[in-house]
Design a protein around this motif. Structure first.
Motif, PDB file in Angstrom:
ATOM      1  N   HIS A  51      46.226  40.923  43.784  1.00  0.00           N
ATOM      2  CA  HIS A  51      46.823  40.080  45.169  1.00  0.00           C
ATOM      3  C   HIS A  51      47.425  39.313  44.999  1.00  0.00           C
ATOM      4  O   HIS A  51      47.042  38.203  45.000  1.00  0.00           O
ATOM      5  CB  HIS A  51      45.425  40.268  45.782  1.00  0.00           C
ATOM      6  CG  HIS A  51      44.736  40.759  46.165  1.00  0.00           C
ATOM      7  ND1 HIS A  51      42.725  41.195  46.389  1.00  0.00           N
ATOM      8  CD2 HIS A  51      44.661  42.113  46.582  1.00  0.00           C
ATOM      9  CE1 HIS A  51      42.819  42.325  46.829  1.00  0.00           C
ATOM     10  NE2 HIS A  51      43.519  43.404  46.498  1.00  0.00           N
ATOM     11  N   GLU A  60      38.624  50.926  45.200  1.00  0.00           N
ATOM     12  CA  GLU A  60      40.431  51.736  45.047  1.00  0.00           C
ATOM     13  C   GLU A  60      40.497  52.694  43.882  1.00  0.00           C
ATOM     14  O   GLU A  60      41.910  53.047  43.482  1.00  0.00           O
ATOM     15  CB  GLU A  60      41.587  50.588  44.617  1.00  0.00           C
ATOM     16  CG  GLU A  60      41.528  49.500  45.797  1.00  0.00           C
ATOM     17  CD  GLU A  60      42.008  50.138  47.107  1.00  0.00           C
ATOM     18  OE1 GLU A  60      42.187  50.994  47.122  1.00  0.00           O
ATOM     19  OE2 GLU A  60      41.805  49.026  48.420  1.00  0.00           O
ATOM     20  N   HIS A  74      48.369  43.680  51.729  1.00  0.00           N
ATOM     21  CA  HIS A  74      47.540  44.632  51.340  1.00  0.00           C
ATOM     22  C   HIS A  74      48.560  43.081  49.674  1.00  0.00           C
ATOM     23  O   HIS A  74      47.347  41.988  49.960  1.00  0.00           O
ATOM     24  CB  HIS A  74      47.322  44.923  51.134  1.00  0.00           C
ATOM     25  CG  HIS A  74      46.163  45.321  49.938  1.00  0.00           C
ATOM     26  ND1 HIS A  74      44.998  46.752  50.394  1.00  0.00           N
ATOM     27  CD2 HIS A  74      45.543  44.995  48.710  1.00  0.00           C
ATOM     28  CE1 HIS A  74      44.775  46.993  49.629  1.00  0.00           C
ATOM     29  NE2 HIS A  74      44.874  45.427  48.429  1.00  0.00           N
ATOM     30  N   HIS A 110      46.638  46.445  39.537  1.00  0.00           N
ATOM     31  CA  HIS A 110      46.449  46.602  40.945  1.00  0.00           C
ATOM     32  C   HIS A 110      45.770  45.289  41.372  1.00  0.00           C
ATOM     33  O   HIS A 110      45.443  44.569  40.632  1.00  0.00           O
ATOM     34  CB  HIS A 110      45.564  47.251  42.492  1.00  0.00           C
ATOM     35  CG  HIS A 110      45.674  46.819  43.599  1.00  0.00           C
ATOM     36  ND1 HIS A 110      46.143  46.062  44.528  1.00  0.00           N
ATOM     37  CD2 HIS A 110      44.499  46.635  44.114  1.00  0.00           C
ATOM     38  CE1 HIS A 110      45.994  46.077  45.613  1.00  0.00           C
ATOM     39  NE2 HIS A 110      45.098  46.267  45.752  1.00  0.00           N
TER      40      HIS A 110
HETATM   41 ZN   LIG Z   1      43.113  45.841  47.018  1.00  0.00          ZN
END
Ligand SMILES: [Zn+2]
Length: 218
Positions: free
Chosen positions: A97, A76, A157, A95
């Motif tokens: 999850h 990413e 996501h 970032h």
């Molecule tokens: Zn991700």
């Protein structure tokens, strides 16, 4: 070692992604940008966070070219680089999850202002439409979704947060995961009472005075 301090900080915070319940396995990624060097330090792809050393962190320019480091950068990297190219008020990107942010992202719901803590990111948190992971389309959509904000939900996501430094970006990620949980649980039993524009004006002003951030109207 180039950007040793930033690399060391990223190693510490990647472990915190796991210990603070923001991500599982090797999910998520973190970067820190140096405006002086015009370089970013970013987590490597798919490595056990508890075995990482500062030299495993990859140094790249914001266009995505590796400048230093032997590891493969996070897939990413484009979603990190775009913020350093386009925004001067973001010098670190986190970032994750995290579970509740990911649930809302899978519903393609943004987070409405029910807890005042959303003020750490702005007046609300938008959710982008789905884009494939690791693509320029995802990076572009994240940038647009986070306009005048410090967090965004990435459709189907997860969560993205930014800030002037890594502790601030990480803190915003945690606050927004908490807001996502509260919003989800409120919606599960009823309709949350949302904070109105005047109430949010005061909250945003107080967050700014508190050393945090935003502004901007919807
Ligand atoms: Zn991700």
């Amino acid at each position: 070692m180039l950007m040793e301090q930033e690399r060391t900080e990223i190693v510490e915070y990647l472990k915190m992604l796991i210990t603070h319940g923001l991500t599982k396995g090797t999910g998520g990624n973190i970067s820190v940008y140096s405006p002086e060097l015009k370089l970013m330090a970013i987590s490597p792809s798919g490595m056990d966070y508890f075995k990482l050393m500062p030299e495993d962190i990859v140094i790249m320019d914001p266009e995505g070219n590796v400048v230093d480091g032997k590891r493969k950068p996070s897939s990413e990297y484009e979603m990190h680089g775009i913020f350093y190219r386009e925004r001067t008020d973001i010098l670190s990107v986190v970032h994750a999850h995290s579970p509740y942010a990911s649930i809302l992202a899978c519903l393609n719901w943004g987070i409405e202002p029910c807890s005042y803590l959303i003020g750490s990111a702005g007046r609300n948190v938008r959710c982008t439409k789905y884009e494939t992971f690791g693509t320029e389309e995802l990076a572009q959509s994240a940038l647009e979704g986070m306009k005048d904000r410090y967090a965004v939900l990435l459709g189907n996501h997860g969560l993205l947060a930014g800030g002037l430094d890594l502790p601030t970006a990480f803190d915003t990620a945690e606050e927004i995961e908490f807001c996502a949980e509260i919003y989800y649980k409120c919606k599960a039993v009823g309709e949350p009472v949302l904070l109105n524009k005047e109430q949010m004006d005061v909250i945003i002003e107080k967050f700014a005075a508190y050393g945090v951030q935003p502004e901007a109207e919807e």
